[in-house]
Design a protein around this motif. Structure first.
Motif, short mmCIF file in Angstrom:
data_model
loop_
_atom_site.label_atom_id
_atom_site.label_comp_id
_atom_site.label_asym_id
_atom_site.label_seq_id
_atom_site.Cartn_x
_atom_site.Cartn_y
_atom_site.Cartn_z
N LEU A 42 14.05 -13.52 -51.24
CA LEU A 42 12.64 -13.57 -51.62
C LEU A 42 12.45 -13.10 -53.07
CD1 LEU A 42 9.72 -14.06 -50.54
CD2 LEU A 42 9.64 -11.61 -50.05
N CYS A 43 13.07 -11.98 -53.41
CA CYS A 43 12.96 -11.46 -54.78
C CYS A 43 13.56 -12.43 -55.79
CB CYS A 43 13.65 -10.10 -54.88
SG CYS A 43 12.83 -8.77 -53.98
N ALA A 44 14.73 -12.98 -55.45
CA ALA A 44 15.39 -13.92 -56.35
C ALA A 44 14.55 -15.18 -56.55
CB ALA A 44 16.77 -14.28 -55.81
N SER A 45 13.90 -15.63 -55.49
CA SER A 45 13.07 -16.84 -55.58
C SER A 45 11.89 -16.62 -56.51
CB SER A 45 12.58 -17.24 -54.18
OG SER A 45 13.66 -17.52 -53.32
N PHE A 46 11.19 -15.52 -56.34
CA PHE A 46 10.03 -15.26 -57.19
C PHE A 46 10.44 -15.02 -58.64
CE2 PHE A 46 7.81 -14.48 -53.16
CZ PHE A 46 6.59 -15.08 -53.42
N ILE A 97 20.78 -16.26 -65.37
CA ILE A 97 21.91 -15.74 -64.57
C ILE A 97 21.46 -14.59 -63.69
CG2 ILE A 97 24.12 -14.54 -64.72
CD1 ILE A 97 24.65 -16.14 -67.31
N LEU A 98 20.74 -13.64 -64.28
CA LEU A 98 20.38 -12.43 -63.56
C LEU A 98 19.37 -12.71 -62.45
CD1 LEU A 98 20.81 -9.40 -63.35
CD2 LEU A 98 19.04 -9.07 -65.08
N THR A 99 18.40 -13.57 -62.71
CA THR A 99 17.39 -13.85 -61.69
C THR A 99 17.96 -14.63 -60.51
OG1 THR A 99 16.69 -15.81 -62.96
CG2 THR A 99 15.43 -13.78 -63.28
N ARG A 100 19.05 -15.36 -60.73
CA ARG A 100 19.68 -16.11 -59.62
C ARG A 100 20.79 -15.34 -58.94
NH1 ARG A 100 16.17 -18.68 -63.10
NH2 ARG A 100 15.62 -20.76 -62.30
N PHE A 101 21.04 -14.13 -59.39
CA PHE A 101 22.14 -13.34 -58.83
C PHE A 101 21.99 -13.15 -57.32
CE2 PHE A 101 23.25 -9.10 -57.27
CZ PHE A 101 24.63 -9.14 -57.38
#
Length: 255
Positions: free
Chosen positions: A62-66, A20-24
């Motif tokens: 970019l941050c969410a993708s990585f 959830i958090l990484t896809r926010f």
């Protein structure tokens, strides 16, 4: 088939929180684009000037993708925290859109809590196979931000008529329940700020937050029609609370 043991259940919950958090960032950017499109229809300006807005969104995606692919997750979680903090600061000082004080508290406290969630992720919490020791200072800082968010919730329930009515009109028990929530959120805030019983407090908050998201934040009839909160701004606020929920799940299982 054998029932999953406690460790497996906790691992699944932790992975769900990290997911959830990484896809926010994806949802946050999408809701911002829809919000600014909604404002364009009535000729209102976005919070951030357009050239810089796309740079900000590009950095967030970019941050969410990585983070989503698990590539240098700690580094990009820290970058996501910095990006969101800078974006929130620019939106605040820009002054292109007027918000009521009660809405500012809701918006900026949630942004601060999501930043705290990213710091928790950057510390190494929520990793299945931790190859490096976690950075406790980052986790403690993230927990403090979550504690500030809870203090803002207590403040809103005590001093914001808009927030009080949202709870009074849609939860059983009326004033007694509101004061009970004030007490619970206050105790949880002290726990996060002090660093004591963080896992237990996170478990309690993980139980409460879904109900707040569903029955309070999800009441569009109240927020959008009665309080004139823009539809996609409310969707953005819901997404922020979901992101906070993800961070809380991580702390509840790996705090």
């Amino acid at each position: 088939m054998a029932a999953p043991n406690r460790k497996e259940v906790l691992r699944v919950i932790m992975q769900s929180g990290a997911f959830i958090l990484t896809r926010f960032g994806f949802w946050n950017c999408f809701s911002m684009l829809m919000l600014f499109a909604e404002r364009a229809d009535v000729k209102r300006k976005p919070d951030i000037q357009v050239p810089y807005l796309y740079i900000d969104m590009g950095a967030a995606v970019l941050c969410a993708s990585f983070m989503s692919f698990g590539v240098k997750r700690r580094w990009f979680a820290l970058c996501a925290a910095i990006q969101l903090g800078f974006s929130t600061y620019v939106s605040y000082i820009g002054g292109h859109v007027y918000y009521g004080d009660w809405l500012k508290v809701r918006m900026y406290s949630r942004a601060l809590a999501v930043i705290g969630g990213f710091l928790v992720l950057a510390s190494g919490a929520g990793e299945m196979y931790r190859q490096k020791p976690r950075t406790r200072s980052l986790q403690s800082t993230g927990q403090v931000f979550l504690g500030i968010y809870l203090i803002c919730m207590v403040y809103s329930l005590q001093h914001s008529q808009e927030d009080r009515l949202a709870y009074l009109d849609h939860i059983p028990g009326g004033e007694v329940t509101v004061q009970l929530l004030v007490l619970v959120f206050g105790v949880l805030a002290l726990s996060f700020l002090s660093g004591c019983y963080v896992r237990l407090s996170s478990q309690i908050l993980a139980i409460l937050l879904p109900w707040v998201i569903l029955f309070i934040d999800g009441n569009f009839g109240y927020w959008h029609h009665s309080r004139r909160v823009e539809f996609w701004n409310q969707m953005k606020l819901i997404g922020q609370n979901v992101g906070i929920f993800g961070a809380v799940l991580i702390l509840a299982t790996d705090g």
